[in-house]
Write an enzyme that holds these catalytic residues in place. Structure first.
Site, PDB file in Angstrom:
ATOM      1  CG  HIS A   5      11.193  21.811  37.039  1.00 48.15           C
ATOM      2  ND1 HIS A   5      12.468  21.477  37.440  1.00 48.15           N
ATOM      3  CD2 HIS A   5      11.178  21.684  35.690  1.00 48.15           C
ATOM      4  CE1 HIS A   5      13.194  21.179  36.380  1.00 48.15           C
ATOM      5  NE2 HIS A   5      12.442  21.291  35.309  1.00 48.15           N
ATOM      6  CG  HIS A  41      14.733  15.713  33.613  1.00 45.35           C
ATOM      7  ND1 HIS A  41      16.106  15.770  33.420  1.00 45.35           N
ATOM      8  CD2 HIS A  41      14.258  16.938  33.281  1.00 45.35           C
ATOM      9  CE1 HIS A  41      16.430  16.974  32.989  1.00 45.35           C
ATOM     10  NE2 HIS A  41      15.332  17.708  32.897  1.00 45.35           N
TER      11      HIS A  41
END
Length: 275
Positions: A5, A41
């Site tokens: 991830h 992100h």
């Protein structure tokens, strides 16, 4: 598929593969002209993770290409699948098509090397908002118009916003994607919070039914041993995690080692696995 991830810097590719991942997820942000700009992100992100790692998209794609091109000194044989988590929040339904077109052109140039000896990994385009289905249309049209429609054999699709499954099916159809045409369905929430497996079970039931639209099902983002066991018992195809080694350890447990194995490049990620 063990899906590492938030892999947003090139060095993290090796880091996550070394921990046991055979797949990674990378976040893609867009500028005001719908052009993919950074692998990034930002905040908030998962607990116990640094949210600000980034690369320019072009640089990341070149690093990813090297990691997935046999014969390259940076080649990692285990890395067979990449999920691009497309942060389309700043796109509108009208600019989503343009965003998809431009992203396909970028992948073609920097990852697929113009269609000549590029990276070999399978690619999943993951979109959080079903209203942005035109991103998929733009992506597909760009590859067709460039004469590289064959590369669509390497591309799958996911809507990651935990929407109603029938709504997702409708959005895929609007984008020109047929039932089970390389469709991965995600379900999940940040590792900071707990989430039931109710929707996972619903998606698995759809996948395994004779009239479903889902090819594969994955769950994100988990790393607690008990949660991983629960997800495997729910028969998911993939688990997205910050700790790939935890998934490896669970797969080696007596109750799982004869039921599951790590996917390899020879396993087609678009095929329904008959249990």
């Amino acid at each position: 598929w063990i899906m590492g991830h938030m892999v947003n810097e090139i060095y993290q590719i090796d880091e996550f593969v070394d921990l046991g991942a055979n797949s990674i997820e990378t976040d893609i942000t867009f500028d005001d002209d719908a052009m993919a700009e950074y692998s990034y992100h930002g905040v908030p992100c998962d607990c116990m993770r640094w949210c600000h790692k980034w690369e320019y998209v072009n640089d990341f794609l070149e690093g990813l290409r090297r990691a997935t091109t046999p014969g390259d000194s940076k080649y990692r044989k285990q890395l067979i699948l990449v999920v691009f988590d497309l942060k389309t929040g700043d796109l509108s339904s009208s600019t989503a098509y343009k965003g998809g077109k431009l992203f396909a052109e970028k992948l073609l140039r920097y990852y697929w090397n113009g269609g000549s000896n590029g990276g070999r990994a399978y690619i999943i385009i993951s979109i959080p908002d079903i209203d942005h289905y035109a991103f998929i249309s733009g992506f597909r049209d760009a590859l067709k118009k460039s004469g590289h429609e064959d590369l669509l054999a390497k591309v799958g699709y996911d809507f990651s916003g935990n929407d109603d499954l029938n709504s997702i099916r409708g959005a895929l159809h609007k984008a020109g994607v047929k039932d089970r045409e390389h469709v991965w369905q995600s379900d999940g929430i940040t590792n900071c919070l707990l989430r039931s497996l109710d929707r996972v079970n619903e998606a698995v039931k759809n996948r395994d039914s004779s009239n479903g639209y889902i090819s594969k099902m994955y769950y994100w983002t988990i790393e607690k041993y008990a949660t991983v066991r629960d997800a495997l018992n729910a028969e998911v195809d993939g688990i997205m995690t910050n700790y790939p080694d935890v998934i490896v350890n669970v797969l080696n447990e007596d109750s799982f080692k004869n039921r599951f194995r790590m996917a390899t490049f020879d396993d087609n990620p678009w095929e329904l696995f008959k249990r």
